[in-house]
Enzyme design. Structure first.
Site, PDB file in Angstrom:
ATOM      1  N   THR A  75       0.889  -1.194  -0.304  1.00 46.23           N
ATOM      2  CA  THR A  75       0.026  -0.026   0.037  1.00 46.23           C
ATOM      3  C   THR A  75       0.892   1.065   0.022  1.00 46.23           C
ATOM      4  OG1 THR A  75      -0.174  -0.280   2.409  1.00 46.23           O
ATOM      5  CG2 THR A  75      -1.848  -0.982   1.093  1.00 46.23           C
TER       6      THR A  75
ATOM      7  N   ARG B 124      14.215  -0.196   1.652  1.00 47.82           N
ATOM      8  CA  ARG B 124      13.293   0.804   1.435  1.00 47.82           C
ATOM      9  C   ARG B 124      13.338   2.114   2.192  1.00 47.82           C
ATOM     10  NH1 ARG B 124       8.060  -3.083   0.817  1.00 47.82           N
ATOM     11  NH2 ARG B 124       9.136  -3.947   2.728  1.00 47.82           N
TER      12      ARG B 124
ATOM     13  N   ALA C 212       8.429  -5.846  13.623  1.00 49.05           N
ATOM     14  CA  ALA C 212       9.563  -5.080  13.189  1.00 49.05           C
ATOM     15  C   ALA C 212      10.437  -5.867  12.461  1.00 49.05           C
ATOM     16  CB  ALA C 212      10.524  -4.346  14.583  1.00 49.05           C
TER      17      ALA C 212
ATOM     18  N   SER D 161      -2.760  -5.826   5.383  1.00 48.72           N
ATOM     19  CA  SER D 161      -1.945  -4.654   4.825  1.00 48.72           C
ATOM     20  C   SER D 161      -2.040  -3.309   5.983  1.00 48.72           C
ATOM     21  CB  SER D 161      -2.193  -4.214   3.440  1.00 48.72           C
ATOM     22  OG  SER D 161      -1.970  -5.159   2.642  1.00 48.72           O
TER      23      SER D 161
ATOM     24  N   CYS E  44       7.610   1.537   6.065  1.00 48.90           N
ATOM     25  CA  CYS E  44       6.362   2.082   6.812  1.00 48.90           C
ATOM     26  C   CYS E  44       6.068   3.294   7.362  1.00 48.90           C
ATOM     27  CB  CYS E  44       6.272   0.778   7.888  1.00 48.90           C
ATOM     28  SG  CYS E  44       5.641  -0.633   7.026  1.00 48.90           S
ATOM     29  N   PHE E  45       7.147   3.681   8.169  1.00 51.52           N
ATOM     30  CA  PHE E  45       6.907   4.904   9.197  1.00 51.52           C
ATOM     31  C   PHE E  45       6.649   6.083   8.190  1.00 51.52           C
ATOM     32  CE2 PHE E  45       9.751   3.906  13.052  1.00 51.52           C
ATOM     33  CZ  PHE E  45       8.922   2.908  13.449  1.00 51.52           C
TER      34      PHE E  45
ATOM     35  N   ASN F 165       2.844   3.468  14.253  1.00 53.93           N
ATOM     36  CA  ASN F 165       3.881   3.685  13.748  1.00 53.93           C
ATOM     37  C   ASN F 165       4.349   5.357  13.863  1.00 53.93           C
ATOM     38  OD1 ASN F 165       4.747   1.199  12.805  1.00 53.93           O
ATOM     39  ND2 ASN F 165       3.812   1.600  10.726  1.00 53.93           N
ATOM     40  N   ALA F 166       3.268   6.274  13.755  1.00 51.80           N
ATOM     41  CA  ALA F 166       3.400   7.717  14.077  1.00 51.80           C
ATOM     42  C   ALA F 166       4.090   7.775  15.448  1.00 51.80           C
ATOM     43  CB  ALA F 166       1.929   8.270  14.062  1.00 51.80           C
TER      44      ALA F 166
END
Ligand SMILES: NC(=O)c1ccc[n+]([C@@H]2O[C@H](COP(=O)([O-])OP(=O)(O)OC[C@H]3O[C@@H](n4cnc5c(N)ncnc54)[C@H](O)[C@@H]3O)[C@@H](O)[C@H]2O)c1
Length: 445
Positions: free
Chosen positions: A75, A329, A147, A114, A259-260, A207-208
């Site tokens: 995503t 990534r 993680a 996801s 992700c982050f 994650n935030a």
């Protein structure tokens, strides 16, 4: 899915992907060659594969046979149209939902694995329920909190598993079916259940918060450098406060990973789309700080090397976004390299798990310069001592344990002088390196 198969031998798990090369690699007879490097993963795959874990490209067949379907596709941040650079691109999710709707002949539980924007389940439900073929669907949200680098450990003993579902009796029945899967190895008190929207938003929030801690300590690292304070000491002092806790307080060249950044941008976009400007601006600052940390690290290298790195050799120790993964990534290394390449530096890369092709893929993907130019300026090495030979400076971008135990005297002897080390992960013994003769820069000191 490999861990579910390992822990639930009575459940048949089929992992399907459109990418044939990737599935072929997951089926490689030697499980050391599976495409994801994670400590312990090859053992898990070796135990379950061929027993109740299968990898296949036959997506329709797997959908038809399954009672429960986990959608785990990518995503990414949208690169076009409305929400470009911010919103999550949900086209792969929608394609999955449409494929399930086309193929399914009996009732299914569809699990969002996801990471998705809050209220995506509504869209998935709409697509599935409007096919008119009489199949009933229940949608669950089951975000993944593992993680990279410790994925297997995290899955074997998760802090918690979160499952969101509809509050209707049918929704609760589906939710309980998934609880029973995890209950094969996860203590029930660690399996949290909630409604769909809270579950979806919890993942973005987790994650935030994690990324925010990194940006918070990184912001202080710059102040430490100016004031004579030491960020490691500051982190130790505040980390012993039980309200704050010691984790995720390590100053560094910045967070990376798939992700982050993506998830925070997504959160920012959602907040903005509801007109919540202050909420959006607040979280966006976490990304701004992270970008600043990467560029400040690169600028410091240029400034320290007498304001020019043109034609100089800079050795990069590490390319992966963190240790114990081959995932690159959004790795800080990519952006630091890009900034130095703009200054015409020559870069020598050594990473124990990242192949040369990935390094060039990451740099070419940015589109800052031609692939030919990247090839001309960047060289990859499989021996760290060769990478550092004749270098003017070493930049440590990943915290691989092996960097701590190198023969630093030997490295020093073969470098140009003065020999600089820029430690972006605070992992080498800066006092010992200084004694050898290195000029060491450590973030936050
Ligand atoms: N990587 C992590 O540590 C992590 C952790 C938690 C959550 N997540 C979330 O999990 C999701 C996947 O992340 P990832 O890192 O595994 O991504 P990835 O890009 O590595 O893998 C996604 C896979 O989905 C396949 N795919 C795409 N469309 C498909 C379709 N229609 N049918 C079958 N296969 C299809 C792709 O070929 C690809 O192999 C993302 O939403 C991510 O935010 C990832």
């Amino acid at each position: 899915m490999a861990v579910i198969a390992q822990k639930c031998p009575h459940i048949k798990v089929t992992v399907v992907d459109l990418n044939e090369a990737r599935i072929a690699a997951w089926n490689d007879p030697d499980t050391e060659n599976i495409p994801v490097y994670e400590p312990g993963l090859s053992t898990v795959v070796a135990e379950a594969r061929g027993r109740n874990l299968f990898f296949s490209t036959e997506v329709d067949k797997a959908i038809d046979e399954a009672e429960m379907i986990f959608i785990s596709v990518n995503t990414p941040t949208k690169t076009y149209g409305t929400g470009k650079g911010m919103a999550a691109d949900l086209k792969y999710i929608e394609l999955c939902a449409r494929q399930i709707a086309r193929v399914a002949k009996d009732d299914k539980i569809v699990v969002e694995k996801s990471t998705l924007p809050v209220r995506t389940a509504e869209a998935v439900k709409n697509i599935l329920q409007n096919t008119g073929n009489g199949v009933n669907y229940q949608i669950l949200s089951n975000p993944e909190f593992l993680a990279e680098g410790t994925a297997v450990e995290d899955l074997h003993a998760p802090d918690r598993v979160l499952i969101g579902g509809d509050t209707t009796p049918e929704g609760q029945e589906a939710l309980n079916a998934l609880v029973e899967v995890y209950a094969n190895w996860v203590p029930r008190e660690r399996i949290l259940t909630t409604n769909l929207w809270s579950s979806e938003l919890s993942k973005l929030t987790a994650n935030a918060f994690l990324a925010q801690r990194v940006s918070s300590i990184n912001a202080l690292s710059e102040l430490c450098e100016r004031t004579g304070a030491d960020v490691t000491e500051v982190a130790r002092s505040i980390g012993t406060d039980s309200r704050i806790g010691p984790k995720f307080l390590k100053a560094s060249v910045g967070f990376g990973g798939s992700c982050f950044q993506k998830d925070i941008l997504n959160l920012v976009y959602i907040a903005r789309s509801y007109g919540l400007k202050e909420v959006a601006d607040y979280w966006e600052q976490v990304i701004i700080m992270n970008d600043h940390q990467k560029s400040r690290f690169a600028n410091n290298i240029v400034k320290t090397l007498y304001n020019t790195v043109s034609g100089k050799k800079i050795a990069f120790l590490g390319w992966a976004f963190k240790k114990d993964t081959n995932d690159t990534r959004e790795s800080a290394a990519i952006y630091v390299a890009d900034a130095l390449l703009n200054e015409e530096a020559g870069i020598a890369v050594y990473d124990p798990k990242v192949p040369e092709s990935q390094v060039f893929f990451d740099l070419d993907y940015l589109g800052t310069r031609s692939p030919e130019k990247n090839k001309q300026l960047v060289t990859n090495f499989t021996d760290p001592y060769e990478a550092c030979k004749d270098a003017h400076a070493i930049a440590i971008l990943t915290e691989w344990d092996e960097f701590k135990t190198y023969d630093w005297q030997r490295i020093f002897d073969n470098m140009k002088k003065p020999a600089f080390v820029f430690d972006g992960r605070s992992i080498v013994d800066s006092a010992a390196l200084t004694d050898i003769g290195f000029k060491v820069y450590t973030i936050g000191k």
